[in-house]
Write an enzyme that holds these catalytic residues in place. Structure first.
Site, PDB file in Angstrom:
ATOM      1  N   HIS A 170       0.857  -1.179   0.000  1.00  0.00           N
ATOM      2  CA  HIS A 170       0.000   0.000   0.000  1.00  0.00           C
ATOM      3  C   HIS A 170       0.893   1.228   0.000  1.00  0.00           C
ATOM      4  O   HIS A 170       1.762   1.378   0.849  1.00  0.00           O
ATOM      5  CB  HIS A 170      -0.909   0.018   1.226  1.00  0.00           C
ATOM      6  CG  HIS A 170      -1.876   1.158   1.202  1.00  0.00           C
ATOM      7  ND1 HIS A 170      -3.053   1.112   0.485  1.00  0.00           N
ATOM      8  CD2 HIS A 170      -1.823   2.386   1.750  1.00  0.00           C
ATOM      9  CE1 HIS A 170      -3.692   2.262   0.626  1.00  0.00           C
ATOM     10  NE2 HIS A 170      -2.968   3.057   1.389  1.00  0.00           N
ATOM     11  N   ASN A 193     -11.453  -6.812   4.033  1.00  0.00           N
ATOM     12  CA  ASN A 193     -11.521  -5.388   4.344  1.00  0.00           C
ATOM     13  C   ASN A 193     -10.394  -4.641   3.641  1.00  0.00           C
ATOM     14  O   ASN A 193      -9.220  -4.912   3.882  1.00  0.00           O
ATOM     15  CB  ASN A 193     -11.429  -5.172   5.863  1.00  0.00           C
ATOM     16  CG  ASN A 193     -12.579  -5.824   6.594  1.00  0.00           C
ATOM     17  OD1 ASN A 193     -13.721  -5.753   6.156  1.00  0.00           O
ATOM     18  ND2 ASN A 193     -12.277  -6.474   7.712  1.00  0.00           N
ATOM     19  N   LEU A 194     -10.748  -3.702   2.786  1.00  0.00           N
ATOM     20  CA  LEU A 194      -9.773  -2.996   1.960  1.00  0.00           C
ATOM     21  C   LEU A 194      -8.704  -2.311   2.806  1.00  0.00           C
ATOM     22  O   LEU A 194      -9.021  -1.524   3.701  1.00  0.00           O
ATOM     23  CB  LEU A 194     -10.486  -1.960   1.083  1.00  0.00           C
ATOM     24  CG  LEU A 194      -9.599  -1.133   0.154  1.00  0.00           C
ATOM     25  CD1 LEU A 194      -8.922  -2.015  -0.875  1.00  0.00           C
ATOM     26  CD2 LEU A 194     -10.423  -0.043  -0.530  1.00  0.00           C
ATOM     27  N   ASP A 195      -7.428  -2.638   2.506  1.00  0.00           N
ATOM     28  CA  ASP A 195      -6.268  -2.011   3.155  1.00  0.00           C
ATOM     29  C   ASP A 195      -6.248  -2.201   4.669  1.00  0.00           C
ATOM     30  O   ASP A 195      -5.661  -1.401   5.394  1.00  0.00           O
ATOM     31  CB  ASP A 195      -6.200  -0.512   2.830  1.00  0.00           C
ATOM     32  CG  ASP A 195      -5.971  -0.248   1.351  1.00  0.00           C
ATOM     33  OD1 ASP A 195      -5.402  -1.125   0.689  1.00  0.00           O
ATOM     34  OD2 ASP A 195      -6.371   0.819   0.864  1.00  0.00           O
ATOM     35  N   GLU A 196      -6.896  -3.256   5.173  1.00  0.00           N
ATOM     36  CA  GLU A 196      -6.922  -3.493   6.612  1.00  0.00           C
ATOM     37  C   GLU A 196      -6.405  -4.878   6.985  1.00  0.00           C
ATOM     38  O   GLU A 196      -6.630  -5.345   8.097  1.00  0.00           O
ATOM     39  CB  GLU A 196      -8.345  -3.278   7.162  1.00  0.00           C
ATOM     40  CG  GLU A 196      -8.799  -1.828   7.085  1.00  0.00           C
ATOM     41  CD  GLU A 196     -10.112  -1.570   7.795  1.00  0.00           C
ATOM     42  OE1 GLU A 196     -10.551  -2.440   8.572  1.00  0.00           O
ATOM     43  OE2 GLU A 196     -10.706  -0.494   7.575  1.00  0.00           O
TER      44      GLU A 196
END
Length: 212
Positions: free
Chosen positions: A120, A154-157
């Site tokens: 990310h 869960n996006l970017d988690e």
């Protein structure tokens, strides 16, 4: 007291098969392939998959099969089925999203749980989503960074494997932010992949334990 524990024993002489996915930004892909060619990244890379043709020439230089899977709203799930078939046929152990700019479906993430690493391009949990360097630049931040993490629903988690930062100040332009950020992305992703294929990362619920 009885501990309900499980363990795995790995043959470290056996290289893992790694599938790299990329879109239009090639810096992480270039660095990974360079490290792989040097022998610093001890894995097999049989395939590079992309939703664009841009990185085809790079793949050719390294003699790696390049598969183009164009993605849109209508064919997204069908292309993921093709991708899962490719993963199965090539005994892929790890999928690396080297700036692959598509969100994977919950089903795909579940099937490949703990086997997808994403880079990310910001210091999570700040500046999620698109154009994080623009967000950081407009906020006047004093540090920028990158985060390598496992991919979950869960996006970017997903569980964080590695992070790093660099200091910036008012003299830096937006282009400087992007350039510095890309250098950090290369380093962070390379470390995370190496630690994973060396079996030095344990997933513990929402966290990771990394044996340095």
């Amino acid at each position: 007291k009885i501990f309900k524990m499980s363990f795995n024993i790995y043959d470290m002489s056996k290289k893992q098969n790694m599938l790299i996915m990329v879109s239009k930004f090639g810096h992480c892909l270039n660095n990974m392939l360079y490290q792989w060619k040097l022998g610093s990244l001890k894995a097999n890379i049989p395939i590079i998959a992309s939703n664009h043709k841009d990185m085809n020439e790079i793949a050719k230089q390294y003699g790696i099969n390049y598969i183009i899977l164009p993605v849109n709203k209508k064919n997204k799930l069908e292309q993921e089925k093709r991708l899962l078939k490719i993963i199965k046929e090539n005994n892929i152990d790890l999928v690396v999203l080297a700036r692959y700019m598509q969100v994977l479906s919950p089903r795909f993430c579940k099937i490949m749980e703990g086997k997808i690493i994403n880079i990310h391009h910001s210091f999570l949990p700040s500046f999620k989503g698109a154009r994080p360097y623009n967000q950081a630049y407009l906020k006047g931040v004093k540090i920028i960074g990158a985060t390598a993490h496992y991919v979950t629903n869960n996006l970017d988690e997903g569980q964080i494997i590695e992070q790093d930062v660099a200091r910036v100040d008012h003299t830096k332009t937006l282009d400087d932010f992007i350039s510095i950020g890309r250098d950090i992305e290369n380093i962070v992703l390379y470390r995370a992949i190496n630690w994973h294929i060396q079996h030095r990362v344990l997933i513990n619920k929402n966290r990771t334990i990394v044996f340095n």
